[in-house]
Enzyme design. Sequence first.
Site, PDB file in Angstrom:
ATOM      1  N   ARG A 134      -2.995   6.968   0.669  1.00  0.00           N
ATOM      2  CA  ARG A 134      -3.526   8.189   1.281  1.00  0.00           C
ATOM      3  C   ARG A 134      -2.580   8.930   2.216  1.00  0.00           C
ATOM      4  O   ARG A 134      -2.829  10.080   2.542  1.00  0.00           O
ATOM      5  CB  ARG A 134      -4.826   7.853   2.018  1.00  0.00           C
ATOM      6  CG  ARG A 134      -5.967   7.573   1.063  1.00  0.00           C
ATOM      7  CD  ARG A 134      -7.123   6.903   1.756  1.00  0.00           C
ATOM      8  NE  ARG A 134      -6.748   5.567   2.177  1.00  0.00           N
ATOM      9  CZ  ARG A 134      -7.595   4.665   2.666  1.00  0.00           C
ATOM     10  NH1 ARG A 134      -8.856   4.970   2.826  1.00  0.00           N
ATOM     11  NH2 ARG A 134      -7.176   3.464   3.003  1.00  0.00           N
ATOM     12  N   ASP A 140      -6.416  -2.353  -7.854  1.00  0.00           N
ATOM     13  CA  ASP A 140      -6.986  -3.045  -6.705  1.00  0.00           C
ATOM     14  C   ASP A 140      -7.268  -4.485  -7.094  1.00  0.00           C
ATOM     15  O   ASP A 140      -7.509  -4.775  -8.268  1.00  0.00           O
ATOM     16  CB  ASP A 140      -8.280  -2.367  -6.230  1.00  0.00           C
ATOM     17  CG  ASP A 140      -8.635  -2.834  -4.825  1.00  0.00           C
ATOM     18  OD1 ASP A 140      -8.052  -2.315  -3.866  1.00  0.00           O
ATOM     19  OD2 ASP A 140      -9.464  -3.762  -4.699  1.00  0.00           O
ATOM     20  N   TYR A 162     -15.157 -11.408  -0.996  1.00  0.00           N
ATOM     21  CA  TYR A 162     -15.886 -10.170  -1.303  1.00  0.00           C
ATOM     22  C   TYR A 162     -17.059 -10.440  -2.250  1.00  0.00           C
ATOM     23  O   TYR A 162     -18.132  -9.866  -2.111  1.00  0.00           O
ATOM     24  CB  TYR A 162     -14.946  -9.141  -1.940  1.00  0.00           C
ATOM     25  CG  TYR A 162     -13.959  -8.552  -0.958  1.00  0.00           C
ATOM     26  CD1 TYR A 162     -14.332  -7.511  -0.117  1.00  0.00           C
ATOM     27  CD2 TYR A 162     -12.660  -9.036  -0.868  1.00  0.00           C
ATOM     28  CE1 TYR A 162     -13.438  -6.971   0.793  1.00  0.00           C
ATOM     29  CE2 TYR A 162     -11.750  -8.507   0.035  1.00  0.00           C
ATOM     30  CZ  TYR A 162     -12.150  -7.468   0.865  1.00  0.00           C
ATOM     31  OH  TYR A 162     -11.272  -6.940   1.760  1.00  0.00           O
ATOM     32  N   ARG A 171      -5.688  11.700  -6.741  1.00  0.00           N
ATOM     33  CA  ARG A 171      -6.973  11.030  -6.554  1.00  0.00           C
ATOM     34  C   ARG A 171      -8.116  12.023  -6.656  1.00  0.00           C
ATOM     35  O   ARG A 171      -9.148  11.724  -7.255  1.00  0.00           O
ATOM     36  CB  ARG A 171      -7.040  10.301  -5.208  1.00  0.00           C
ATOM     37  CG  ARG A 171      -8.256   9.391  -5.147  1.00  0.00           C
ATOM     38  CD  ARG A 171      -8.426   8.702  -3.827  1.00  0.00           C
ATOM     39  NE  ARG A 171      -8.951   9.595  -2.809  1.00  0.00           N
ATOM     40  CZ  ARG A 171      -9.498   9.202  -1.664  1.00  0.00           C
ATOM     41  NH1 ARG A 171      -9.547   7.917  -1.377  1.00  0.00           N
ATOM     42  NH2 ARG A 171      -9.943  10.070  -0.795  1.00  0.00           N
ATOM     43  N   ARG A 221       0.816  -1.223   0.000  1.00  0.00           N
ATOM     44  CA  ARG A 221       0.000   0.000   0.000  1.00  0.00           C
ATOM     45  C   ARG A 221       0.847   1.269   0.000  1.00  0.00           C
ATOM     46  O   ARG A 221       0.458   2.286   0.578  1.00  0.00           O
ATOM     47  CB  ARG A 221      -0.955   0.020   1.200  1.00  0.00           C
ATOM     48  CG  ARG A 221      -2.092  -0.961   1.104  1.00  0.00           C
ATOM     49  CD  ARG A 221      -3.164  -0.449   0.162  1.00  0.00           C
ATOM     50  NE  ARG A 221      -4.193  -1.452  -0.053  1.00  0.00           N
ATOM     51  CZ  ARG A 221      -5.339  -1.498   0.629  1.00  0.00           C
ATOM     52  NH1 ARG A 221      -5.577  -0.633   1.558  1.00  0.00           N
ATOM     53  NH2 ARG A 221      -6.215  -2.417   0.351  1.00  0.00           N
TER      54      ARG A 221
END
Length: 340
Positions: free
Chosen positions: A25, A71, A148, A34, A21
Site C-alpha cells: 500500500r 497471502d 488464524y 488493487r 511486504r
Amino acid sequence: MIFINACLKKPTPYTPVWMMRQAGRYLPEYMRVRSAAGDFLSLCKDYKKASEVTIQPVEILGVDAAILFSDILVVPLEMGMDLRFEKGEGPVFSNPIKTAENLDALDVEKAVENLSYVYDTIGLTRQNLSADKALIGFCGAPWTIATYMIEGGGTKTYAVCKKLLYTNPEFLHQILAKVADALTLYVKRQIRAGVNAVQIFDSWAGALEDSAYMEFGWRYIMRIVDSVKAEFPDIPLIVFPKGISGYLDQISGNFEVLGVDWSTPLELAKAKLSPRYVLQGNMEPTRLYDKKAIETGVERILQTMKGAPHIFNLGHGILPDVPVENAKYFIKLVQEKSAR
Ligand code: CP3
C-alpha cells in the site's frame, strides 16, 4: 542472481536487499492496480495483476529479489475456509476450526489444485522479471496459519489456540499436520512453476514458550523443509520465525537462510548461528520514516555482518505510510555502502 548466490554463500558484488511486504500500500502504483482488481483477494486471484504488482518493487525501488504477490491465508481459503479481509480488522475466517468434522471437511488436494492462480502468477512473473533478479515464493508456517484458522482472525492473546494446545494437543497436532501436508505440496508446485527460493513465514512463533514452539511450531516447518529439500536440493529455503531470540540455540535444520526479526539483536543471531546459516534482516521497519534513522540502521547492520553471509532486509514488513522516496533511499544505500 546476486540474491541466490548470497543464499548459497557465494561471493556477491554487494549485499543483496529486498523488503518484506515490498509490494503493497505504500506504492501508489500498487493502489491503482488493487483498485482496478476490486479488492485484495481479487488481486491475488488475478494472475496478470498479481504478477504486475510482484514486479513493481523491482522496477520502482531496484530491490534484488521479487516476492510473489499473494497471502499466506490463500491456503486455508482454498482448503475450503471462508476468508474475508475486513478494513481495519485484517483477515477474518467466519467458520473457525472447532471440531474434527470441521477439519475433515478441509481438502488438501483440492486446495493445491485451486491455487493454480498462484502458479500462473509465478510463471508470468518469471517470464517478465529480469534474469538477474530472483523470484521468491512463500508460504506461512503451519503454526501461524493455524492461529488464524482456529481463532477466526488476528488475536492478541492466542487464547483459543493455546487452550487447545494444553487441553487437546492431539487435535492441534492433527490440524498442524494437515496444514503442513498442504503447504509441502504447495511449495513444491511453486518451485515447479519457477520460483528461485522459498521463504516460510512464522510471524507468530513468539507467541509460544520455547518447548511448545519446538513441538507445535518449528517441528512442522522442518517437516516441510525436509520434504522440499529431498526433492529440490538446489532451491534455497529461508525460514522466518519471528520473536524467538531467547532460544536461537535450539534452531537448526536443512535450510540455508534464517530471517532475523527486528527484535532479535543481529549480533546475538550472528554469534549463535553464523556462518552456519546466511542471516537475513533485520532493520527496524519504522526507521524508514526518517533518512537519518535509515543511515544509522544500515551502517550498524552492515558493520555487524561485515565478512559474514548476509542478505539485507527489514526485520518485519514495511508499513503503508512510509514515503516511497525513503524506501528507494534505503535500497540504494544498502547496495552502495556494501559494494566490495
Ligand atoms: O511481502 C510481499 O510483498 C508479498 C506479499 C505478502 C502479503 N502477505 C501481501 C498482503 C506476503 C508475503 C504476506 C504474508 C503474510 N500475510 C503474513 C506473514 C508475514 C507478516 O507480515 O508477518 C501474515 C501474518 C499474513 C496475514 C495477513 N494478510 C494480514 C494479517 C493482513 C492484514 C494486515 C494489513 O497489513 O492490513 C494481510 C493482508 C495483506 N497481505 C496485504 C498485503 C499487501 C494488505 C492488503 C491490502 O492491500 O489492503
